[in-house]
Scaffold this motif. Sequence first.
Motif, PDB file in Angstrom:
ATOM      1  N   ASP A 229       0.528  -1.401   0.149  1.00  0.00           N
ATOM      2  CA  ASP A 229       0.274   0.113   0.107  1.00  0.00           C
ATOM      3  C   ASP A 229       0.518   1.150   0.008  1.00  0.00           C
ATOM      4  O   ASP A 229       0.845   2.708  -0.385  1.00  0.00           O
ATOM      5  CB  ASP A 229      -1.019   0.186   0.964  1.00  0.00           C
ATOM      6  CG  ASP A 229      -0.289  -0.523   2.499  1.00  0.00           C
ATOM      7  OD1 ASP A 229      -0.124   0.821   3.468  1.00  0.00           O
ATOM      8  OD2 ASP A 229      -0.067  -2.001   2.979  1.00  0.00           O
ATOM      9  N   ASN A 257      -2.398  -4.820   0.477  1.00  0.00           N
ATOM     10  CA  ASN A 257      -2.993  -3.673   1.168  1.00  0.00           C
ATOM     11  C   ASN A 257      -2.922  -3.928   2.827  1.00  0.00           C
ATOM     12  O   ASN A 257      -3.444  -4.889   3.028  1.00  0.00           O
ATOM     13  CB  ASN A 257      -4.101  -2.972   0.743  1.00  0.00           C
ATOM     14  CG  ASN A 257      -4.413  -1.861   1.779  1.00  0.00           C
ATOM     15  OD1 ASN A 257      -3.469  -1.179   3.312  1.00  0.00           O
ATOM     16  ND2 ASN A 257      -5.187  -1.545   1.911  1.00  0.00           N
ATOM     17  N   LEU A 259      -1.997  -2.398   5.212  1.00  0.00           N
ATOM     18  CA  LEU A 259      -2.539  -2.000   6.412  1.00  0.00           C
ATOM     19  C   LEU A 259      -1.583  -0.568   6.949  1.00  0.00           C
ATOM     20  O   LEU A 259      -1.963   0.279   7.460  1.00  0.00           O
ATOM     21  CB  LEU A 259      -3.546  -2.447   7.168  1.00  0.00           C
ATOM     22  CG  LEU A 259      -4.734  -3.022   6.515  1.00  0.00           C
ATOM     23  CD1 LEU A 259      -5.539  -3.465   7.922  1.00  0.00           C
ATOM     24  CD2 LEU A 259      -5.712  -2.464   5.675  1.00  0.00           C
ATOM     25  N   GLU A 274      -9.071   3.663  -0.680  1.00  0.00           N
ATOM     26  CA  GLU A 274      -9.307   3.007  -2.088  1.00  0.00           C
ATOM     27  C   GLU A 274      -8.470   2.554  -3.499  1.00  0.00           C
ATOM     28  O   GLU A 274      -9.101   3.274  -4.074  1.00  0.00           O
ATOM     29  CB  GLU A 274     -10.785   2.400  -2.117  1.00  0.00           C
ATOM     30  CG  GLU A 274     -11.640   3.069  -0.880  1.00  0.00           C
ATOM     31  CD  GLU A 274     -13.134   2.536  -0.967  1.00  0.00           C
ATOM     32  OE1 GLU A 274     -14.433   1.746  -0.971  1.00  0.00           O
ATOM     33  OE2 GLU A 274     -13.511   4.292  -1.103  1.00  0.00           O
ATOM     34  N   HIS A 288     -11.203  -4.819  -5.689  1.00  0.00           N
ATOM     35  CA  HIS A 288     -10.772  -4.542  -4.207  1.00  0.00           C
ATOM     36  C   HIS A 288     -11.408  -6.637  -3.576  1.00  0.00           C
ATOM     37  O   HIS A 288     -12.669  -7.253  -4.488  1.00  0.00           O
ATOM     38  CB  HIS A 288     -11.911  -3.778  -2.806  1.00  0.00           C
ATOM     39  CG  HIS A 288     -11.421  -4.186  -1.640  1.00  0.00           C
ATOM     40  ND1 HIS A 288     -12.314  -5.118  -1.239  1.00  0.00           N
ATOM     41  CD2 HIS A 288     -10.639  -3.695  -1.516  1.00  0.00           C
ATOM     42  CE1 HIS A 288     -11.700  -4.848   0.503  1.00  0.00           C
ATOM     43  NE2 HIS A 288     -10.502  -3.836   0.257  1.00  0.00           N
ATOM     44  N   GLU A 318      -6.859  -4.804  -5.187  1.00  0.00           N
ATOM     45  CA  GLU A 318      -6.004  -4.527  -3.909  1.00  0.00           C
ATOM     46  C   GLU A 318      -6.350  -5.783  -3.132  1.00  0.00           C
ATOM     47  O   GLU A 318      -8.095  -5.881  -3.327  1.00  0.00           O
ATOM     48  CB  GLU A 318      -6.528  -2.999  -3.640  1.00  0.00           C
ATOM     49  CG  GLU A 318      -7.056  -3.196  -2.617  1.00  0.00           C
ATOM     50  CD  GLU A 318      -7.075  -1.536  -1.986  1.00  0.00           C
ATOM     51  OE1 GLU A 318      -6.910  -0.982  -0.653  1.00  0.00           O
ATOM     52  OE2 GLU A 318      -8.022  -1.076  -2.360  1.00  0.00           O
ATOM     53  N   GLU A 320      -7.303  -6.941   0.522  1.00  0.00           N
ATOM     54  CA  GLU A 320      -6.282  -6.216   1.786  1.00  0.00           C
ATOM     55  C   GLU A 320      -6.380  -7.430   2.728  1.00  0.00           C
ATOM     56  O   GLU A 320      -7.059  -8.546   3.313  1.00  0.00           O
ATOM     57  CB  GLU A 320      -8.211  -6.045   2.450  1.00  0.00           C
ATOM     58  CG  GLU A 320      -8.168  -5.016   4.136  1.00  0.00           C
ATOM     59  CD  GLU A 320      -9.144  -4.023   4.034  1.00  0.00           C
ATOM     60  OE1 GLU A 320      -9.492  -4.128   5.572  1.00  0.00           O
ATOM     61  OE2 GLU A 320     -10.086  -3.952   3.669  1.00  0.00           O
TER      62      GLU A 320
END
Length: 430
Positions: A229, A257, A259, A274, A288, A318, A320
């Motif tokens: 990210d 990602n 975080l 996002e 996502h 992406e 997460e």
Amino acid sequence: MSFSATKFAQPVPLHASTPRSNDTPSLFKTCSFLGSTQKLRFNPLPTKSHQSASYRRSAVVAVSDVVKEKKRQTSTNLLLTKEEGLELYEDMILGRSFEDMCAQMYYRGKMFGFVHLYNGQEAVSTGFIKLLKKEDSVVSTYRDHVHALSKGVPARAVMSELFGKTTGCCRGQGGSMHMFSKEHNLLGGFAFIGEGIPVATGAAFSSKYRREVLKEPGSDHVTCAFFGDGTCNNGQFFECLNMAALWKLPIIFVVENNLWAIGMSHLRSTSDPEIWKKGPAFGMPGVHVDGMDVLKVREVAKEAIGRARRGEGPTLVECETYRFRGHSLADPDELRDPAEKARYAARDPIAALKKHLIESKLANEQELKAIEKKIDDLVEEAVEFADESPYPARNQLLENVFADPKGFGIGPDGRYRCEDPKFTEGTAHV
């Protein structure tokens, strides 16, 4: 379900404006996605019909929904055979066990420098790379051990590289952050964030050139570029998204990602957290996905890789996810909230896959324990092999550095200067 936008959005004008993230789109469609019963919303960008045809681009769709924890109403067995499930489990166990062993070896003084572990993110590497062909390329980051393993680089070659031995995949000259294997089309780990993305874009361009210009048969190879990210705030990321979309390159940009960019929270470092939204801005699908669920990652990867292989262009995905250890083994990991770490630890992707395999009757405890035992033995053997392997000779120091080392690396007598016992004298004062 395809990422193709033609069913969901009109052609996007060159100068169309995009609604803010908190605006409600004037038009959206809801449909099932990739075999899941969950509903994802396809948000087309606004259009202007008066734009001339010469300025029109191909339709773009943004695929997104923050993944909700809903129990699937239909069986996911259709998405996964027993053989596939066991392959995924074995690869994820290999990644986790290997990294745990790396931590032990690092603290015992067998490894030096920075070592960044992948614990917690295994679903991303396994979900994408196990769908690739050997001829497909992978470009990684400084957190590259598991990407190398998933791509097929032997565990003993990766461990030996971490030990700095000649039997390593880079003959001991790459170390933790620079895994490379020509044989497996692993184009490298890169220590500087973002520097691998242009390399991956170039590899994708090479594939397209071989296919469309040189007309080489079977040239449908794709490239997966992995990065974090934090990298998505760098200029190289945006430049390569633009180039890949402009030339419809066969590349998948995979954002892991987790975080946190070292100690910087993702939410504090970017104007719009996002990341997937940046795909449609450049004319490619943005997706996502829950990066803690290997099955969801795998289904998204299937479509993205398929699009690239069919010549339909790039995709930004992406994932997460979350790393279970500090940024590196030198990081005490004191900045992240313990409650946050506990919350993600409870969603361990390996435990989730194990639960799914057993509940779906795709495997039993004995079969999974046999895999775990097999991997434990494999990792132990890799450590023994690395420990017993020789260190590189001093005259290897200048190999693969200078095209012609004469005048610098080689003295008037034709011998390597580094073989001279006085070669390193005075270097501390330079």
